[in-house]
Design a protein around this motif. Structure first.
Motif, short mmCIF file in Angstrom:
data_model
loop_
_atom_site.label_atom_id
_atom_site.label_comp_id
_atom_site.label_asym_id
_atom_site.label_seq_id
_atom_site.Cartn_x
_atom_site.Cartn_y
_atom_site.Cartn_z
N ILE A 72 -64.66 5.78 7.33
CA ILE A 72 -64.29 6.67 6.23
C ILE A 72 -65.49 7.56 5.94
O ILE A 72 -66.60 7.06 5.77
CB ILE A 72 -63.91 5.88 4.95
N ALA A 73 -65.26 8.87 5.91
CA ALA A 73 -66.30 9.83 5.55
C ALA A 73 -65.88 10.51 4.26
O ALA A 73 -64.74 10.98 4.15
CB ALA A 73 -66.50 10.85 6.66
N VAL A 74 -66.77 10.56 3.29
CA VAL A 74 -66.45 11.14 1.98
C VAL A 74 -67.50 12.17 1.60
O VAL A 74 -68.70 11.92 1.76
CB VAL A 74 -66.39 10.03 0.89
N SER A 75 -67.04 13.31 1.12
CA SER A 75 -67.94 14.33 0.59
C SER A 75 -67.23 15.02 -0.56
O SER A 75 -66.06 14.75 -0.83
CB SER A 75 -68.30 15.36 1.67
N ALA A 76 -67.92 15.90 -1.23
CA ALA A 76 -67.30 16.64 -2.33
C ALA A 76 -66.14 17.50 -1.84
O ALA A 76 -65.23 17.81 -2.60
CB ALA A 76 -68.35 17.50 -3.03
N ALA A 77 -66.16 17.87 -0.56
CA ALA A 77 -65.09 18.68 0.01
C ALA A 77 -63.84 17.88 0.29
O ALA A 77 -62.75 18.44 0.43
CB ALA A 77 -65.57 19.35 1.30
N GLY A 78 -63.95 16.55 0.38
CA GLY A 78 -62.78 15.72 0.66
C GLY A 78 -63.16 14.49 1.45
O GLY A 78 -64.35 14.18 1.61
N ALA A 79 -62.14 13.81 1.94
CA ALA A 79 -62.37 12.56 2.67
C ALA A 79 -61.65 12.61 4.01
O ALA A 79 -60.64 13.32 4.17
CB ALA A 79 -61.88 11.37 1.86
N GLN A 80 -62.17 11.83 4.96
CA GLN A 80 -61.57 11.74 6.29
C GLN A 80 -61.62 10.29 6.75
O GLN A 80 -62.66 9.66 6.71
CB GLN A 80 -62.32 12.62 7.27
N LEU A 81 -60.48 9.78 7.18
CA LEU A 81 -60.39 8.44 7.74
C LEU A 81 -60.20 8.56 9.24
O LEU A 81 -59.44 9.41 9.70
CB LEU A 81 -59.18 7.69 7.18
N THR A 82 -60.88 7.71 9.99
CA THR A 82 -60.67 7.62 11.43
C THR A 82 -60.06 6.27 11.72
O THR A 82 -60.58 5.24 11.26
CB THR A 82 -62.00 7.79 12.20
N LEU A 83 -58.94 6.28 12.42
CA LEU A 83 -58.22 5.06 12.74
C LEU A 83 -58.43 4.66 14.19
O LEU A 83 -58.67 5.51 15.05
CB LEU A 83 -56.71 5.25 12.52
N LYS A 84 -58.31 3.37 14.47
CA LYS A 84 -58.22 2.90 15.83
C LYS A 84 -56.82 3.25 16.30
O LYS A 84 -55.84 3.04 15.57
CB LYS A 84 -58.45 1.39 15.89
N SER A 85 -56.69 3.79 17.49
CA SER A 85 -55.37 4.17 17.99
C SER A 85 -54.52 2.92 18.26
O SER A 85 -54.88 2.09 19.08
CB SER A 85 -55.52 4.99 19.27
N THR A 86 -53.44 2.79 17.51
CA THR A 86 -52.50 1.67 17.67
C THR A 86 -51.08 2.24 17.62
O THR A 86 -50.88 3.42 17.31
CB THR A 86 -52.66 0.63 16.54
N LEU A 87 -50.12 1.39 17.89
CA LEU A 87 -48.72 1.83 17.81
C LEU A 87 -48.37 2.31 16.40
O LEU A 87 -47.54 3.19 16.23
CB LEU A 87 -47.78 0.69 18.23
N ALA A 88 -49.00 1.74 15.37
CA ALA A 88 -48.73 2.14 13.99
C ALA A 88 -49.09 3.61 13.76
O ALA A 88 -48.47 4.28 12.91
CB ALA A 88 -49.49 1.25 13.02
N CYS A 89 -50.04 4.13 14.51
CA CYS A 89 -50.44 5.54 14.36
C CYS A 89 -49.28 6.48 14.73
O CYS A 89 -49.13 7.54 14.13
CB CYS A 89 -51.66 5.86 15.21
N ARG A 90 -48.48 6.08 15.71
CA ARG A 90 -47.36 6.94 16.13
C ARG A 90 -46.40 7.20 14.97
O ARG A 90 -45.81 8.27 14.88
CB ARG A 90 -46.59 6.28 17.27
N GLU A 91 -46.24 6.22 14.10
CA GLU A 91 -45.32 6.36 12.96
C GLU A 91 -45.81 7.38 11.94
O GLU A 91 -45.05 7.85 11.12
CB GLU A 91 -45.11 5.01 12.29
N LEU A 92 -47.10 7.73 12.00
CA LEU A 92 -47.65 8.70 11.07
C LEU A 92 -47.29 10.13 11.43
O LEU A 92 -47.44 11.04 10.63
CB LEU A 92 -49.18 8.58 11.02
N GLY A 93 -46.81 10.32 12.66
CA GLY A 93 -46.53 11.68 13.12
C GLY A 93 -47.83 12.31 13.55
O GLY A 93 -48.43 11.89 14.53
N GLY A 94 -48.28 13.28 12.82
CA GLY A 94 -49.56 13.92 13.13
C GLY A 94 -49.40 15.05 14.13
O GLY A 94 -48.44 15.11 14.89
N GLU A 95 -50.36 15.92 14.11
CA GLU A 95 -50.42 17.05 15.02
C GLU A 95 -51.63 16.89 15.92
O GLU A 95 -52.69 16.46 15.48
CB GLU A 95 -50.56 18.37 14.24
#
Length: 105
Positions: free
Chosen positions: A45-68
């Motif tokens: 997890i990276a957090v700054s005043a501009a916002g936050a970003q999470l990096t996930l381990k690629s799993t089958l659950a990631c496919r359900e998120l959709g994403g571009e």
């Protein structure tokens, strides 16, 4: 005098300069908990005043998120595609790697 365990009455404010980071941290934690409950594995997890970003381990659950797809790279016989999606105002990304011979990396 305050009782132990209670917030200090005279505690200084966190200040407006810190509020953006605190808000991003709160959003990141909520998103991370929600994603973990859906079976995702949070790597960082990276957090700054501009916002936050999470990096996930690629799993089958990631496919359900959709994403571009936001990045595509081929290197050392490996195809790497990075995907991203916005979850509760937090950028969530993961990278799917495959060997060019078709097997999983």
């Amino acid at each position: 005098m305050n009782k132990p365990g209670l917030p200090r009455i005279d505690a200084p404010s966190i200040g407006l300069a810190n509020q953006g980071v605190m808000d991003a941290l709160t959003r990141a934690k909520c998103a991370a908990v929600m994603l973990a409950r859906r079976g995702c594995k949070v790597k960082s997890i990276a957090v700054s005043a501009a916002g936050a970003q999470l990096t996930l381990k690629s799993t089958l659950a990631c496919r359900e998120l959709g994403g571009e797809q936001i990045c595509h790279a081929v290197c050392d016989g490996q195809d790497a595609r990075t995907y991203a999606v916005l979850v509760n105002g937090v950028i969530v990304q993961w990278t799917v790697r495959r060997m060019l011979d078709g097997s999983a990396a």
